[in-house]
Design a protein around this motif. Structure first.
Motif, short mmCIF file in Angstrom:
data_model
loop_
_atom_site.label_atom_id
_atom_site.label_comp_id
_atom_site.label_asym_id
_atom_site.label_seq_id
_atom_site.Cartn_x
_atom_site.Cartn_y
_atom_site.Cartn_z
N PRO A 19 0.35 6.94 -2.31
CA PRO A 19 0.45 5.92 -2.03
C PRO A 19 1.88 5.17 -3.50
O PRO A 19 2.66 4.08 -3.13
CB PRO A 19 -0.13 5.33 -2.28
CG PRO A 19 -1.07 5.77 -1.82
CD PRO A 19 -0.52 7.12 -2.14
N ASN A 49 -8.17 6.97 11.24
CA ASN A 49 -9.88 6.48 10.19
C ASN A 49 -11.33 6.41 11.57
O ASN A 49 -11.88 7.68 10.65
CB ASN A 49 -9.92 5.49 9.56
CG ASN A 49 -8.41 5.61 7.95
OD1 ASN A 49 -8.49 7.25 8.09
ND2 ASN A 49 -7.72 4.54 7.71
N TYR A 107 1.95 1.28 12.62
CA TYR A 107 1.08 2.10 10.76
C TYR A 107 -0.34 2.34 11.12
O TYR A 107 -0.66 2.74 11.03
CB TYR A 107 2.48 2.29 9.96
CG TYR A 107 1.47 2.59 8.83
CD1 TYR A 107 2.38 4.36 8.40
CD2 TYR A 107 1.39 2.26 7.54
CE1 TYR A 107 1.49 5.22 7.73
CE2 TYR A 107 0.43 3.40 6.43
CZ TYR A 107 1.48 4.25 6.59
OH TYR A 107 0.47 5.20 5.50
N GLU A 108 -0.19 0.71 11.17
CA GLU A 108 -1.49 0.74 10.27
C GLU A 108 -2.52 0.48 10.98
O GLU A 108 -3.62 1.28 10.78
CB GLU A 108 -1.68 -0.99 9.90
CG GLU A 108 -1.56 -1.25 8.45
CD GLU A 108 -0.96 -2.92 7.66
OE1 GLU A 108 -1.29 -3.90 9.52
OE2 GLU A 108 -1.27 -2.70 6.53
N PRO A 117 1.17 -1.04 0.01
CA PRO A 117 -0.21 -0.15 -0.31
C PRO A 117 0.72 1.57 -0.25
O PRO A 117 -0.04 2.31 -0.16
CB PRO A 117 -0.93 0.33 1.28
CG PRO A 117 -1.28 -1.41 1.95
CD PRO A 117 0.56 -2.03 1.14
N ILE A 162 -3.17 4.37 11.35
CA ILE A 162 -3.73 4.88 10.14
C ILE A 162 -6.02 4.96 10.69
O ILE A 162 -6.49 5.31 10.51
CB ILE A 162 -3.59 4.13 8.86
CG1 ILE A 162 -2.40 4.76 8.58
CG2 ILE A 162 -4.78 4.33 8.00
CD1 ILE A 162 -2.33 6.07 8.07
N TYR A 214 2.94 4.40 1.29
CA TYR A 214 2.32 5.62 2.20
C TYR A 214 1.19 5.98 2.13
O TYR A 214 1.15 6.88 0.83
CB TYR A 214 3.78 6.75 1.72
CG TYR A 214 3.76 7.65 3.30
CD1 TYR A 214 3.53 7.70 4.34
CD2 TYR A 214 3.95 9.38 2.90
CE1 TYR A 214 3.22 8.64 5.46
CE2 TYR A 214 3.78 9.96 3.70
CZ TYR A 214 3.62 10.08 5.02
OH TYR A 214 3.70 10.97 5.74
N HIS A 215 0.26 6.50 3.22
CA HIS A 215 -0.70 7.30 3.02
C HIS A 215 -1.12 8.13 2.24
O HIS A 215 -2.38 8.58 1.58
CB HIS A 215 -1.75 6.71 4.28
CG HIS A 215 -1.74 7.85 4.45
ND1 HIS A 215 -0.28 7.62 5.98
CD2 HIS A 215 -2.70 9.57 5.59
CE1 HIS A 215 -0.14 9.07 6.91
NE2 HIS A 215 -1.68 9.58 6.29
#
Length: 164
Positions: free
Chosen positions: A64, A153, A145-146, A58, A149, A60-61
Motif C-alpha cells: 500500500p 477476497n 482493480y477494486e 489505498p 480485489i 497497491y494491495h
C-alpha cells in the motif's frame, strides 16, 4: 536487466544505445496518450505509469505504500517489455489487442498475462500502443482493480477448509 534509476530519463540514459530510442519513443507514446490522472514514476526498476495516492489513497494491495501500477516499460535482457495491467484485467481489451496486433506487426504476438515482449525493436507498433493507452481511464481502472480485489477476497472466503 534492472537499472537503478531515480527518474525515467536516468533509466533511459543507462540503456544500450540500440534500445534508448525505442524506450524513449514508448515513453513519449504513453505520455501523449494516457488519459489524465496517471502519473509517470519509477517503480520496481521500470518506468511506470501509476494511479497516484492522491487519486487512490489505498495504493497497491501488495504494498500500500506504492501507488497503484497501471503500465510499465522495461528493457529486459532479450526484449523490451510493456506491462499493461488493463490487458490483464479486461478480457475485452485483451481480445481487441490480440485482434489488432497482426494488423500492425507481421511477427507473432509474444505476450504473457500482462506483458507484451518486443524482441525486434523495429517491430514495436507505437500507433497500436497509443490506442491501447487510451482504452482505459483512471476511474475505469480503479473500478476494475477494486472489483478484481473484491472477487479475489470473495473466492478466498468461500474456499472450504482443508480436511484434517
Amino acid at each position: 536487466m534492472k537499472f537503478e534509476s531515480a527518474s525515467p530519463g536516468e533509466y533511459i540514459s543507462q540503456l544500450p544505445e540500440e534500445r534508448k530510442e525505442a524506450v524513449e519513443k514508448l515513453r513519449q507514446t504513453m505520455k501523449a496518450n494516457l488519459p489524465a490522472g496517471f502519473q509517470e514514476t519509477m517503480s520496481y526498476g521500470m518506468i511506470t505509469y501509476v494511479v497516484p495516492h492522491g487519486l487512490y489513497p489505498p495504493g497497491y494491495h501488495v504494498n500500500p505504500e506504492q501507488p497503484l501500477p497501471f503500465i510499465s516499460i522495461a528493457s529486459q535482457k532479450n526484449f523490451i517489455a510493456l506491462y499493461h495491467m488493463g490487458i490483464y484485467m479486461s478480457p475485452a481489451v485483451l481480445a481487441w489487442f490480440q485482434e489488432e496486433y497482426p494488423k500492425h506487426v507481421q511477427t507473432k504476438l509474444d505476450m504473457g498475462k500482462s506483458c507484451v515482449r518486443f524482441k525486434k525493436i523495429n517491430n514495436i507498433p507505437y500507433d497500436l500502443i497509443a490506442e491501447l493507452s487510451r482504452k482505459i481511464n483512471v476511474q475505469e481502472y480503479i473500478e476494475r482493480y477494486e472489483n478484481a480485489i473484491a472477487e479475489t477476497n470473495s473466492k478466498s472466503k468461500r474456499k472450504p477448509a482443508p480436511n484434517q
